[in-house]
Design a protein around this motif. Structure first.
Motif, PDB file in Angstrom:
ATOM      1  N   ALA A 262      -5.607  14.305  -5.210  1.00  0.00           N
ATOM      2  CA  ALA A 262      -6.820  14.323  -4.773  1.00  0.00           C
ATOM      3  C   ALA A 262      -7.563  15.561  -5.223  1.00  0.00           C
ATOM      4  O   ALA A 262      -8.551  15.976  -5.855  1.00  0.00           O
TER       5      ALA A 262
ATOM      6  N   GLU B  91     -11.951   6.463  -6.366  1.00  0.00           N
ATOM      7  CA  GLU B  91     -11.074   7.743  -5.790  1.00  0.00           C
ATOM      8  C   GLU B  91      -9.640   7.452  -5.711  1.00  0.00           C
ATOM      9  O   GLU B  91      -8.672   7.849  -6.388  1.00  0.00           O
ATOM     10  N   ARG B  92      -8.949   6.284  -5.555  1.00  0.00           N
ATOM     11  CA  ARG B  92      -8.013   5.720  -5.455  1.00  0.00           C
ATOM     12  C   ARG B  92      -7.369   5.748  -6.906  1.00  0.00           C
ATOM     13  O   ARG B  92      -6.247   5.827  -7.478  1.00  0.00           O
TER      14      ARG B  92
ATOM     15  N   GLU C  80     -12.777   1.165  -6.613  1.00  0.00           N
ATOM     16  CA  GLU C  80     -12.237   1.917  -5.996  1.00  0.00           C
ATOM     17  C   GLU C  80     -11.907   3.247  -6.828  1.00  0.00           C
ATOM     18  O   GLU C  80     -11.027   3.735  -7.159  1.00  0.00           O
TER      19      GLU C  80
ATOM     20  N   SER D  46     -15.992   9.071  -8.526  1.00  0.00           N
ATOM     21  CA  SER D  46     -15.360   9.614  -7.498  1.00  0.00           C
ATOM     22  C   SER D  46     -16.368  10.379  -6.803  1.00  0.00           C
ATOM     23  O   SER D  46     -16.972  11.436  -7.351  1.00  0.00           O
TER      24      SER D  46
ATOM     25  N   SER E  36     -13.398   6.304 -13.464  1.00  0.00           N
ATOM     26  CA  SER E  36     -13.015   6.619 -11.971  1.00  0.00           C
ATOM     27  C   SER E  36     -13.245   7.997 -11.786  1.00  0.00           C
ATOM     28  O   SER E  36     -13.646   8.439 -10.663  1.00  0.00           O
TER      29      SER E  36
ATOM     30  N   THR F 212      -6.922   9.296  -8.724  1.00  0.00           N
ATOM     31  CA  THR F 212      -5.679   9.949  -8.264  1.00  0.00           C
ATOM     32  C   THR F 212      -4.654   9.225  -8.834  1.00  0.00           C
ATOM     33  O   THR F 212      -3.574  10.145  -9.043  1.00  0.00           O
ATOM     34  N   ARG F 213      -4.671   8.072  -9.184  1.00  0.00           N
ATOM     35  CA  ARG F 213      -3.181   7.424  -9.747  1.00  0.00           C
ATOM     36  C   ARG F 213      -3.125   8.071 -11.321  1.00  0.00           C
ATOM     37  O   ARG F 213      -2.012   7.974 -11.885  1.00  0.00           O
TER      38      ARG F 213
ATOM     39  N   ASN G  14      -3.121  14.949   0.450  1.00  0.00           N
ATOM     40  CA  ASN G  14      -3.029  14.089  -0.871  1.00  0.00           C
ATOM     41  C   ASN G  14      -3.314  15.286  -2.039  1.00  0.00           C
ATOM     42  O   ASN G  14      -4.288  15.540  -2.497  1.00  0.00           O
TER      43      ASN G  14
ATOM     44  N   MET H 170      -9.514  13.350   1.501  1.00  0.00           N
ATOM     45  CA  MET H 170      -8.266  12.951   1.045  1.00  0.00           C
ATOM     46  C   MET H 170      -7.193  14.260   0.757  1.00  0.00           C
ATOM     47  O   MET H 170      -5.967  13.912   1.283  1.00  0.00           O
TER      48      MET H 170
END
Length: 431
Positions: free
Chosen positions: A46, A132-133, A130, A30, A26, A136-137, A43, A38
């Motif tokens: 991000a 980027e999502r 996904e 990204s 990820s 960030t998590r 965010n 973001m």
């Protein structure tokens, strides 16, 4: 360790390995542009991912420590947990030695398969969908792991940095976005259905402004409608009616002696006020405006700069011998950019026929020709700007009707010539 406990440990190890695999892919996948958007929206995670992308060494060191440690532990636990049970089951049909060997092999394959599917392939595919999502998590837990393993990270980072310096490799990736990158993203967007083909073409045309010369978009010399200083009122009115344009050149005796230009709106105002139209004397001087003159080797990008600097939207193009070769307007340049998104009063310069062949005007720009025929380049490119120029260079003479040549799987045949000007060329695929 019992079977149940061993299976629980294997599941936990697969989960940990999946976490590190997803964190790795990820971050790598990204897009910085999306992360920046973001971050601008507030965010904070991000922004943390962007900071890690700038210096990813410690992050990937932790990932590799985790993945390798889990892989080793998974092999040890899996072999010790499953082999005895598999060997005992096989002992009903095989001798104990053979059963033990086959049981070990099956245990190895089973544990390896579980790790490959659930700790590598599945999480990495999820991370690619996904990035980027997910990045960030996972950045929070990864930050915690980086602090926990900081001593090991420092040792491995120091060794890795030393190897990079030894081999002269860059320690950070180049984040610059080139025109080729943008064109590739536009093509990918079109294939994914996010961009229309016309929109992709507009993007490509924008980048072509730096390579296409003004000759590819100009109105050629023989098509210029102009006035002479001594033209009388009746002649000017007749020419405006028969050949309506927004701008007309004004010349003194012949086209290569340009005096300036007149706007059609100024002429119409004279007509509406029932005033005579004259290009001489004080009346003519009030009509004639100074014209922008540019060389024929300018690119369309440079032409836009000239228009902006001079606050003009009309220019005369001359060659190195100070002979007029054409005129160009701001609308001509913008039509080149917009392509098929804008309407054309004239017929298209290159048209596909029902049998798959093409009928092209001799003044068809080379970029448009390459795009239509799906070619990367033509021979001696740079020595000409149009299809007519290509034929002249290849034939080494002025083409005549029925002249033909074959190149790149296409046959180019001259269909019509008007006073040395190539009007139409038939282009057919060579079988």
């Amino acid at each position: 360790m019992g079977l149940t406990t061993s299976l629980i440990v294997i599941v936990l190890l697969i989960g940990v390995s999946a976490f590190f695999s997803m964190a790795e892919i990820s971050l790598a996948a990204s897009r910085r542009l999306r992360l920046s958007q973001m971050a601008d929206e507030g965010n904070l995670r991000a922004a943390e991912v962007l900071a890690v992308q700038d210096q990813p060494g410690s992050y990937f060191t932790v990932v590799q420590i985790g993945l390798n440690a889990v892989a080793i532990l998974g092999g040890i636990v899996g072999e010790g947990a499953l082999t005895p049970y598999l060997a005992a089951g096989l002992a009903w049909f095989l001798d104990p030695v053979t059963a033990a060997r086959i049981g070990f092999a099956l245990s190895f394959l089973l544990v390896t398969g579980l790790f490959v599917v659930f700790a590598d392939l599945f999480p990495k595919r999820v991370g690619m969908i996904e990035p980027e999502r997910i990045a960030t998590r996972l950045i929070g837990p990864m930050r915690w792991c980086m602090r926990l393993l900081k001593p090991l990270v420092w040792v491995f980072d120091t060794l890795a940095s030393g190897l990079f310096r030894l081999f002269g490799l860059p320690v950070s990736r180049d984040e610059r976005i080139t025109p080729d990158d943008i064109l590739a993203m536009a093509e990918a967007g079109t294939q994914a259905g996010l961009l229309a083909e016309q929109e992709q073409q507009v993007i490509e045309n924008v980048f072509e402004l730096d390579t296409r010369t003004v000759e590819s978009a100009m109105t050629t010399r023989e098509r210029i409608v102009y006035f002479l200083l001594d033209d009388d009122d009746a002649l000017i009115r007749t020419r405006v009616v028969e050949q309506p344009h927004s701008t007309y050149l004004v010349c003194d005796g012949h086209i290569d002696k340009v005096v300036g230009y007149v706007d059609a709106t100024d002429l119409f105002q004279r007509v509406l006020r029932n005033e005579p139209i004259s290009l001489q004397g004080e009346s003519g001087q009030s009509l004639i405006k100074k014209v922008l003159v540019v060389p024929d080797r300018l690119t369309l990008s440079e032409m836009l700069g000239q228009f902006r600097q001079a606050h003009e939207d009309f220019a005369v193009i001359v060659n190195e011998y100070s002979l007029v070769v054409g005129v160009i307007t701001l609308n001509d340049v913008m039509s080149t950019v917009m392509g098929s998104l804008v309407g054309h009063d004239d017929e298209e310069q290159i048209v596909r026929r029902e049998d798959g062949s093409w009928l092209a005007d001799g003044m068809t720009p080379i970029p448009d020709l390459l795009r239509a025929l799906d070619l990367d380049e033509l021979p001696h490119q740079g020595q000409y700007d149009t299809l007519a120029g290509f034929l002249m260079v290849m034939l080494r003479r002025i083409p005549r009707r029925t002249d033909a040549l074959t190149w790149g799987g296409w046959r180019f045949e001259v269909m019509d010539v008007d006073s040395y000007r190539i009007d139409q060329v038939m282009i057919t695929r060579v079988v």
